[in-house]
Design a protein around this motif. Structure first.
Motif, PDB file in Angstrom:
ATOM      1  N   THR A 123       0.831  -1.201   0.000  1.00  0.00           N
ATOM      2  CA  THR A 123       0.000   0.000   0.000  1.00  0.00           C
ATOM      3  C   THR A 123       0.868   1.254   0.000  1.00  0.00           C
ATOM      4  O   THR A 123       2.087   1.194   0.177  1.00  0.00           O
ATOM      5  N   ALA A 124       0.228   2.386  -0.182  1.00  0.00           N
ATOM      6  CA  ALA A 124       0.955   3.648  -0.312  1.00  0.00           C
ATOM      7  C   ALA A 124       1.796   3.964   0.915  1.00  0.00           C
ATOM      8  O   ALA A 124       2.859   4.586   0.809  1.00  0.00           O
ATOM      9  N   HIS A 125       1.352   3.541   2.086  1.00  0.00           N
ATOM     10  CA  HIS A 125       2.083   3.838   3.316  1.00  0.00           C
ATOM     11  C   HIS A 125       2.858   2.632   3.836  1.00  0.00           C
ATOM     12  O   HIS A 125       3.239   2.583   5.006  1.00  0.00           O
ATOM     13  N   GLY A 126       3.081   1.640   2.956  1.00  0.00           N
ATOM     14  CA  GLY A 126       3.932   0.514   3.323  1.00  0.00           C
ATOM     15  C   GLY A 126       3.207  -0.674   3.906  1.00  0.00           C
ATOM     16  O   GLY A 126       3.845  -1.651   4.306  1.00  0.00           O
ATOM     17  N   GLY A 127       1.886  -0.618   3.970  1.00  0.00           N
ATOM     18  CA  GLY A 127       1.112  -1.748   4.471  1.00  0.00           C
ATOM     19  C   GLY A 127       0.978  -2.839   3.423  1.00  0.00           C
ATOM     20  O   GLY A 127       1.767  -2.913   2.470  1.00  0.00           O
ATOM     21  N   LEU A 128      -0.032  -3.681   3.576  1.00  0.00           N
ATOM     22  CA  LEU A 128      -0.149  -4.849   2.706  1.00  0.00           C
ATOM     23  C   LEU A 128      -1.614  -5.158   2.428  1.00  0.00           C
ATOM     24  O   LEU A 128      -2.434  -5.204   3.345  1.00  0.00           O
ATOM     25  N   HIS A 129      -1.945  -5.344   1.144  1.00  0.00           N
ATOM     26  CA  HIS A 129      -3.234  -5.896   0.745  1.00  0.00           C
ATOM     27  C   HIS A 129      -3.011  -7.336   0.317  1.00  0.00           C
ATOM     28  O   HIS A 129      -2.084  -7.625  -0.449  1.00  0.00           O
ATOM     29  N   ILE A 130      -3.853  -8.233   0.802  1.00  0.00           N
ATOM     30  CA  ILE A 130      -3.748  -9.654   0.478  1.00  0.00           C
ATOM     31  C   ILE A 130      -5.064 -10.089  -0.153  1.00  0.00           C
ATOM     32  O   ILE A 130      -6.117 -10.037   0.486  1.00  0.00           O
ATOM     33  N   TYR A 131      -5.014 -10.506  -1.416  1.00  0.00           N
ATOM     34  CA  TYR A 131      -6.212 -10.970  -2.111  1.00  0.00           C
ATOM     35  C   TYR A 131      -6.311 -12.489  -1.975  1.00  0.00           C
ATOM     36  O   TYR A 131      -5.354 -13.210  -2.257  1.00  0.00           O
ATOM     37  N   CYS A 132      -7.486 -12.964  -1.558  1.00  0.00           N
ATOM     38  CA  CYS A 132      -7.677 -14.394  -1.320  1.00  0.00           C
ATOM     39  C   CYS A 132      -9.133 -14.757  -1.577  1.00  0.00           C
ATOM     40  O   CYS A 132      -9.960 -13.897  -1.885  1.00  0.00           O
ATOM     41  N   ASN A 133      -9.454 -16.041  -1.452  1.00  0.00           N
ATOM     42  CA  ASN A 133     -10.833 -16.508  -1.577  1.00  0.00           C
ATOM     43  C   ASN A 133     -11.494 -16.568  -0.211  1.00  0.00           C
ATOM     44  O   ASN A 133     -10.875 -17.013   0.761  1.00  0.00           O
ATOM     45  N   ARG A 134     -12.729 -16.139  -0.156  1.00  0.00           N
ATOM     46  CA  ARG A 134     -13.474 -16.261   1.100  1.00  0.00           C
ATOM     47  C   ARG A 134     -13.945 -17.690   1.311  1.00  0.00           C
ATOM     48  O   ARG A 134     -14.094 -18.151   2.448  1.00  0.00           O
ATOM     49  N   ASN A 135     -14.188 -18.400   0.205  1.00  0.00           N
ATOM     50  CA  ASN A 135     -14.693 -19.776   0.264  1.00  0.00           C
ATOM     51  C   ASN A 135     -15.921 -19.896   1.162  1.00  0.00           C
ATOM     52  O   ASN A 135     -16.078 -20.846   1.920  1.00  0.00           O
ATOM     53  N   TYR A 136     -16.766 -18.885   1.068  1.00  0.00           N
ATOM     54  CA  TYR A 136     -18.066 -18.859   1.742  1.00  0.00           C
ATOM     55  C   TYR A 136     -17.976 -18.947   3.261  1.00  0.00           C
ATOM     56  O   TYR A 136     -18.907 -19.366   3.929  1.00  0.00           O
TER      57      TYR A 136
ATOM     58  N   LEU B  41       2.553   9.047  -3.506  1.00  0.00           N
ATOM     59  CA  LEU B  41       2.746   7.703  -2.971  1.00  0.00           C
ATOM     60  C   LEU B  41       2.061   6.701  -3.891  1.00  0.00           C
ATOM     61  O   LEU B  41       1.040   7.005  -4.510  1.00  0.00           O
ATOM     62  N   LYS B  42       2.614   5.491  -3.972  1.00  0.00           N
ATOM     63  CA  LYS B  42       2.103   4.506  -4.925  1.00  0.00           C
ATOM     64  C   LYS B  42       1.706   3.195  -4.240  1.00  0.00           C
ATOM     65  O   LYS B  42       2.293   2.798  -3.242  1.00  0.00           O
ATOM     66  N   TYR B  43       0.712   2.551  -4.831  1.00  0.00           N
ATOM     67  CA  TYR B  43       0.363   1.170  -4.499  1.00  0.00           C
ATOM     68  C   TYR B  43       1.071   0.278  -5.511  1.00  0.00           C
ATOM     69  O   TYR B  43       0.901   0.462  -6.723  1.00  0.00           O
ATOM     70  N   GLU B  44       1.852  -0.680  -5.030  1.00  0.00           N
ATOM     71  CA  GLU B  44       2.688  -1.470  -5.927  1.00  0.00           C
ATOM     72  C   GLU B  44       2.463  -2.967  -5.717  1.00  0.00           C
ATOM     73  O   GLU B  44       2.427  -3.445  -4.575  1.00  0.00           O
ATOM     74  N   ALA B  45       2.324  -3.701  -6.824  1.00  0.00           N
ATOM     75  CA  ALA B  45       2.208  -5.159  -6.743  1.00  0.00           C
ATOM     76  C   ALA B  45       3.535  -5.742  -6.271  1.00  0.00           C
ATOM     77  O   ALA B  45       4.598  -5.351  -6.750  1.00  0.00           O
ATOM     78  N   ILE B  46       3.471  -6.673  -5.321  1.00  0.00           N
ATOM     79  CA  ILE B  46       4.680  -7.316  -4.808  1.00  0.00           C
ATOM     80  C   ILE B  46       4.986  -8.583  -5.593  1.00  0.00           C
ATOM     81  O   ILE B  46       6.126  -8.843  -5.972  1.00  0.00           O
ATOM     82  N   ASN B  47       3.960  -9.382  -5.842  1.00  0.00           N
ATOM     83  CA  ASN B  47       4.148 -10.563  -6.686  1.00  0.00           C
ATOM     84  C   ASN B  47       3.415 -10.332  -8.006  1.00  0.00           C
ATOM     85  O   ASN B  47       3.001  -9.209  -8.308  1.00  0.00           O
ATOM     86  N   ASP B  48       3.260 -11.371  -8.798  1.00  0.00           N
ATOM     87  CA  ASP B  48       2.545 -11.248 -10.073  1.00  0.00           C
ATOM     88  C   ASP B  48       1.053 -11.201  -9.770  1.00  0.00           C
ATOM     89  O   ASP B  48       0.293 -12.106 -10.122  1.00  0.00           O
ATOM     90  N   TRP B  49       0.654 -10.141  -9.124  1.00  0.00           N
ATOM     91  CA  TRP B  49      -0.674  -9.973  -8.533  1.00  0.00           C
ATOM     92  C   TRP B  49      -1.804 -10.361  -9.474  1.00  0.00           C
ATOM     93  O   TRP B  49      -2.674 -11.161  -9.144  1.00  0.00           O
ATOM     94  N   GLU B  50      -1.788  -9.801 -10.671  1.00  0.00           N
ATOM     95  CA  GLU B  50      -2.954  -9.951 -11.538  1.00  0.00           C
ATOM     96  C   GLU B  50      -3.085 -11.340 -12.141  1.00  0.00           C
ATOM     97  O   GLU B  50      -4.159 -11.722 -12.605  1.00  0.00           O
ATOM     98  N   ASN B  51      -2.012 -12.138 -12.126  1.00  0.00           N
ATOM     99  CA  ASN B  51      -2.057 -13.465 -12.753  1.00  0.00           C
ATOM    100  C   ASN B  51      -2.159 -14.615 -11.759  1.00  0.00           C
ATOM    101  O   ASN B  51      -2.089 -15.779 -12.151  1.00  0.00           O
TER     102      ASN B  51
END
Length: 281
Positions: free
Chosen positions: A75-88, A150-160
């Motif tokens: 994230t812009a301030h050095g935090g972290l967004h983690i995209y995952c499945n909720r799996n209901y 400030l920028k939001y930057e992908a850490i891994n190959d986020w979109e794939n």
């Protein structure tokens, strides 16, 4: 023949994150809208008063203990967004703020539990959508009387990334149960009653031998299944092994593994797979 629901979920899970959110991008501010019922985002807000070096260390410690099949965004301030499945997994609301709080960071969870706004306990016609800032987004703010970008930057190959890990897998790494009451959660954090607990630096604390032995001694009179069964006194084989391999004392761990068959009743499938599960690697 596989059930249609299972086939549908497999088809969705095979898609990359970008394929799942490409129609939910707002170009003006490049927000990602979390409007798919199985996609969620975990937002780690690392407190800004920390030094850049401390923030980087905490963020990396968090990444190191998580499965690789998730989308990581700085994230812009050095935090972290983690995209995952909720799996209901049932969670309280679309926006679950501060489900865990430490001296160094807070954890929020965003998902699409309700598509319509709730007022006075009733569903309205107003559509609500969670919006999470996507990678490659720039924001401006005033810092020390100067405008900075400030920028939001992908850490891994986020979109794939596809076949995402589940929200439960991620929260289990930190020993967080978002369905617990605040009172129970606070008591859990105070007593450190579980085997693994995330600390303020994002690393894992191991359980002591006394607590490990108590857990092993209690591994009796259970019906053990190969897959999850939400029934009293019945447990999931893999979850037991995950817990046992979190015990650092090898003799206590071995005793616990022996107790699985010695004092419990395994289903046919669980007994068949008992000797095939090895999490040491």
């Amino acid at each position: 023949m596989q059930p249609l629901v299972e086939l549908y979920m497999q088809e969705k899970d095979s898609k990359t994150i970008m394929e799942r959110v490409k129609d939910a991008m707002i170009n003006t501010v490049n927000y990602t809208k979390i409007d798919e019922d199985n996609l969620c985002a975990v937002d780690i807000y690392i407190h800004k008063y920390k030094s850049i070096e401390e923030i980087d260390k905490i963020r990396q410690n968090l990444i190191d203990i998580l499965p690789p099949n998730v989308g990581f965004v700085k994230t812009a301030h050095g935090g972290l967004h983690i995209y995952c499945n909720r799996n209901y997994q049932r969670i309280v609301s679309n926006r679950n703020v501060k489900v865990a709080i430490t001296d160094s960071f807070d954890i929020d969870i965003f998902a699409q539990m309700n598509r319509n706004k709730i007022e006075n306990g009733q569903e309205t016609k107003e559509i609500i959508q969670n919006r999470v800032v996507a990678p490659n987004t720039s924001i401006r703010e005033i810092k020390n009387n100067q405008r900075v970008t400030l920028k939001y930057e992908a850490i891994n190959d986020w979109e794939n990334v596809s076949h995402l890990a589940s929200l439960k897998e991620i929260l289990d790494k930190w020993n967080i149960d978002i369905e617990m009451s605040y009172k129970d959660s606070a008591q859990q954090q105070y007593d450190r009653i579980y085997g693994v607990q995330i600390n303020d630096e994002g690393t894992i604390e191991q359980m002591n031998d006394e607590l490990a032995q108590a857990c092993v001694d209690g591994l009796k009179n259970l019906g053990i299944h190969n897959c999850y069964q939400p029934i009293n006194m019945e447990v999931f084989l893999l979850s037991i092994f995950c817990g046992l391999y979190g015990i650092s004392n090898e003799s206590i761990r071995a005793e616990g593994i022996g107790n699985i068959r010695k004092f419990n009743k395994l289903s046919a499938n669980a007994d068949k797979n008992y000797g095939q599960i090895d999490l040491q690697d």
